[in-house]
Design a protein around this motif. Structure first.
Motif, mmCIF file in Angstrom:
data_model
loop_
_atom_site.group_PDB
_atom_site.id
_atom_site.type_symbol
_atom_site.label_atom_id
_atom_site.label_comp_id
_atom_site.label_asym_id
_atom_site.label_seq_id
_atom_site.Cartn_x
_atom_site.Cartn_y
_atom_site.Cartn_z
ATOM 1 N N THR A 40 51.661 79.933 32.671
ATOM 2 C CA THR A 40 50.425 79.704 33.419
ATOM 3 C C THR A 40 50.704 78.693 34.509
ATOM 4 O O THR A 40 51.298 77.634 34.244
ATOM 5 C CB THR A 40 49.314 79.162 32.492
ATOM 6 O OG1 THR A 40 49.103 80.088 31.425
ATOM 7 C CG2 THR A 40 48.018 78.957 33.259
ATOM 8 N N ALA A 41 50.305 79.005 35.746
ATOM 9 C CA ALA A 41 50.532 78.094 36.864
ATOM 10 C C ALA A 41 49.759 76.795 36.652
ATOM 11 O O ALA A 41 48.606 76.800 36.209
ATOM 12 C CB ALA A 41 50.108 78.747 38.172
ATOM 13 N N ASN A 42 50.412 75.663 36.947
ATOM 14 C CA ASN A 42 49.730 74.375 36.854
ATOM 15 C C ASN A 42 48.701 74.255 37.974
ATOM 16 O O ASN A 42 48.962 74.615 39.122
ATOM 17 C CB ASN A 42 50.748 73.234 36.964
ATOM 18 C CG ASN A 42 51.693 73.206 35.781
ATOM 19 O OD1 ASN A 42 51.322 73.599 34.679
ATOM 20 N ND2 ASN A 42 52.921 72.751 36.005
ATOM 21 N N ALA A 48 54.817 75.551 36.562
ATOM 22 C CA ALA A 48 54.010 76.286 35.587
ATOM 23 C C ALA A 48 54.311 75.775 34.192
ATOM 24 O O ALA A 48 55.284 75.050 33.965
ATOM 25 C CB ALA A 48 54.309 77.783 35.675
ATOM 26 N N THR A 49 53.448 76.162 33.255
ATOM 27 C CA THR A 49 53.626 75.809 31.844
ATOM 28 C C THR A 49 53.945 77.076 31.061
ATOM 29 O O THR A 49 53.239 78.079 31.184
ATOM 30 C CB THR A 49 52.357 75.164 31.272
ATOM 31 O OG1 THR A 49 52.062 73.968 32.004
ATOM 32 C CG2 THR A 49 52.541 74.825 29.791
#
Length: 282
Positions: A40-42, A48-49
């Motif tokens: 998931t993009a920060n 991202a994470t």
């Protein structure tokens, strides 16, 4: 050099390394399987994470030419590799001797070509190759001391010694973590056995009293989890006796240390760990 032996679910075996009727010229799908990385993009920073990492199934595709009596040997392949049926592949290289199980997706032959070629696709739901020989480890709190050859001193000898804080080191030389088949055998009454992973600080406990000659088999492998009691030759599912807070213990890469305890009956419990060494590719 890579040798390949295939065995179908009826027990029919074919060794391609010693068979002049077939010449394998290519095998796809025997290197490490591509991983799926979900991220998931920060929202407030670069990058991202990573949320999830997984490896899917393995698809092995074998390409070969058919030699000799072409039609007869093509029909033999249909018998060795019946579509949708299970098959086990045994690969051996200079450094690895491994097995993998799968199901035959298709077998395709170019019947009208001058040089007839067969393509066999096999879907392996578990993507790792496993060593032919499992790693077997035994431990109990009674250490055997009696060995041959021997002589008896006039003061006598020790046959065994009780070790109250026994630990067992299991070294996983594979390329990923793996489950364990844990066999518990009672030579007397054993109450509530518990097995600890010392490094991970986790445990697996059974709220159960074993009688003499009882055997409990615990399987922690992915897709095979079970706990069964074998008493007088009769198997019973005792999954309901797994204590809350227990973990399906795994053997990580490298050194793993386990120990065990019971509410009573430590000296009457014998434990065997059976672990597979798993590899990402050849």
């Amino acid at each position: 050099m890579i040798s390949l032996i295939a065995e179908n679910e009826r027990g029919d075996r074919i060794d391609f390394s010693k068979n002049k009727d077939y010449t394998i010229y290519k095998v796809d799908g025997i290197t490490p399987v591509e991983a799926t990385i979900a991220s998931t993009a920060n929202s407030t920073a670069d990058g991202a994470t990573i949320n999830r990492r997984s490896i899917g199934y393995r698809n092995i595709v074998i390409y070969m030419t058919i030699n000799g009596e072409i039609e007869e040997n093509r029909l033999k392949l249909y018998r060795y590799f019946p579509v949708k049926k299970d098959v086990q592949l045994h690969f051996e290289t200079d450094s690895r001797d491994v097995l993998i199980n799968g199901a035959v997706e298709l077998i395709s032959c170019d019947i009208f070509s001058a040089r007839e070629v067969a393509q066999i696709s096999i879907i392996c739901p578990q993507p790792y190759f496993r060593a032919v020989n499992d790693l077997v480890s035994y431990f109990s709190d009674t250490e055997a001391l009696f060995e041959f050859p021997f002589s008896i001193d006039k003061n006598g000898i020790e046959i065994s010694r009780i070790e109250r804080n026994i630990r067992k080191s299991i070294i996983n030389t594979g390329e990923t973590e793996t489950g364990i088949i844990i066999q518990l055998y009672a030579t007397g009454e054993v109450v509530n056995p518990i097995i600890y992973d010392v490094d991970e600080k986790t445990y697996l406990k059974l709220n159960y009293t074993m009688q003499q000659d009882d055997e409990i088999v615990i399987n922690t492998n992915t897709g095979q989890k079970e706990i069964k009691l074998i008493r007088a030759g009769v198997e019973t599912n005792i999954m309901g006796h797994l204590s809350p807070g227990s973990t399906w213990l795994q053997v990580e890469q490298g050194d793993n240390v386990f120990t065990y305890n019971c509410d009573s009956g430590n000296s009457d419990l014998r434990i065997t760990f059976i672990t597979q060494q798993l590899y990402g590719g050849l």
